[in-house]
Design a protein around this motif. Structure first.
Motif, PDB file in Angstrom:
ATOM      1  N   ILE A  55      52.471  48.800  46.585  1.00 44.02           N
ATOM      2  CA  ILE A  55      51.767  48.312  45.397  1.00 44.02           C
ATOM      3  C   ILE A  55      51.469  46.823  45.575  1.00 44.02           C
ATOM      4  O   ILE A  55      52.299  46.073  46.077  1.00 44.02           O
ATOM      5  N   TRP A  56      50.246  46.402  45.204  1.00 42.56           N
ATOM      6  CA  TRP A  56      49.864  44.998  45.310  1.00 42.56           C
ATOM      7  C   TRP A  56      48.717  44.732  44.347  1.00 42.56           C
ATOM      8  O   TRP A  56      47.948  45.638  44.003  1.00 42.56           O
ATOM      9  N   PRO A  57      48.561  43.490  43.903  1.00 40.90           N
ATOM     10  CA  PRO A  57      47.464  43.154  42.985  1.00 40.90           C
ATOM     11  C   PRO A  57      46.123  43.085  43.723  1.00 40.90           C
ATOM     12  O   PRO A  57      46.077  42.667  44.879  1.00 40.90           O
ATOM     13  N   VAL A  58      45.070  43.489  43.057  1.00 33.39           N
ATOM     14  CA  VAL A  58      43.725  43.388  43.624  1.00 33.39           C
ATOM     15  C   VAL A  58      42.766  42.651  42.686  1.00 33.39           C
ATOM     16  O   VAL A  58      41.608  42.444  43.024  1.00 33.39           O
ATOM     17  N   SER A  59      43.238  42.261  41.515  1.00 34.01           N
ATOM     18  CA  SER A  59      42.413  41.542  40.558  1.00 34.01           C
ATOM     19  C   SER A  59      43.206  40.358  40.018  1.00 34.01           C
ATOM     20  O   SER A  59      44.378  40.501  39.655  1.00 34.01           O
ATOM     21  N   TYR A  60      42.547  39.194  39.981  1.00 35.80           N
ATOM     22  CA  TYR A  60      43.187  37.977  39.533  1.00 35.80           C
ATOM     23  C   TYR A  60      42.353  37.334  38.433  1.00 35.80           C
ATOM     24  O   TYR A  60      41.155  37.100  38.600  1.00 35.80           O
ATOM     25  N   ALA A  61      42.986  37.032  37.301  1.00 32.43           N
ATOM     26  CA  ALA A  61      42.307  36.384  36.182  1.00 32.43           C
ATOM     27  C   ALA A  61      42.093  34.907  36.498  1.00 32.43           C
ATOM     28  O   ALA A  61      42.971  34.255  37.068  1.00 32.43           O
TER      29      ALA A  61
END
Length: 149
Positions: A122-128
């Protein structure tokens, strides 16, 4: 340097910056078919940024400048009307999703399957992105570097 308003926040590209980017697009067109394709993509990205609300223009402009400096091998192009950057195979690595387009509270930097950000299961793919700062610039450069590695 971007233009400034009374609150000293950037509001977009200066005339000199726009002229430099258009000059670079002309150079790319002169390189032939691949260069023309890249130049057309660059112009589409610049046009997309120009149509954004001022606060989105600031973020998109700074993202564009950071990507250009960090990963000059990525091809600027639009993807669903948003500024995006593709690898040599034409696959989108990431895009800038401006808040105004979707009536969102913040803009996002969204990485696609071609990005090499995998980290376990699991890893982030979208950053605010809400504001631009030196820390944000550094983090975006790190993410872009990781995405193309």
């Amino acid at each position: 340097m971007p233009t400034k308003n009374a609150t000293s926040e950037s509001v977009g590209f200066t005339a000199a910056e726009r002229a430099a980017m258009k000059g670079r697009a002309a150079e790319l067109r002169a390189e032939g078919k691949a260069g023309a394709k890249r130049a057309d993509g660059l112009q589409a990205v610049l046009d997309s940024i120009a149509k954004m609300a001022p606060e989105d223009q600031v973020l998109a402009g700074r993202v564009h400048a950071t990507v250009t400096a960090t990963a000059p091998g990525l091809w600027p192009k639009t993807w669903y009307g948003m500024p995006a950057y593709a690898d040599d195979d034409g696959k989108i690595v990431f895009c800038f999703k401006n808040a105004g387009k979707f009536n969102s509270r913040y803009s996002t930097l969204e990485f696609q399957d071609a990005a090499h950000l995998d980290d376990g299961e699991i890893w982030p793919v979208s950053y605010a992105l809400e504001k631009w700062s030196p820390a944000v610039e550094k983090r975006v450069a790190e993410l872009v570097t990781a995405a193309i590695s």
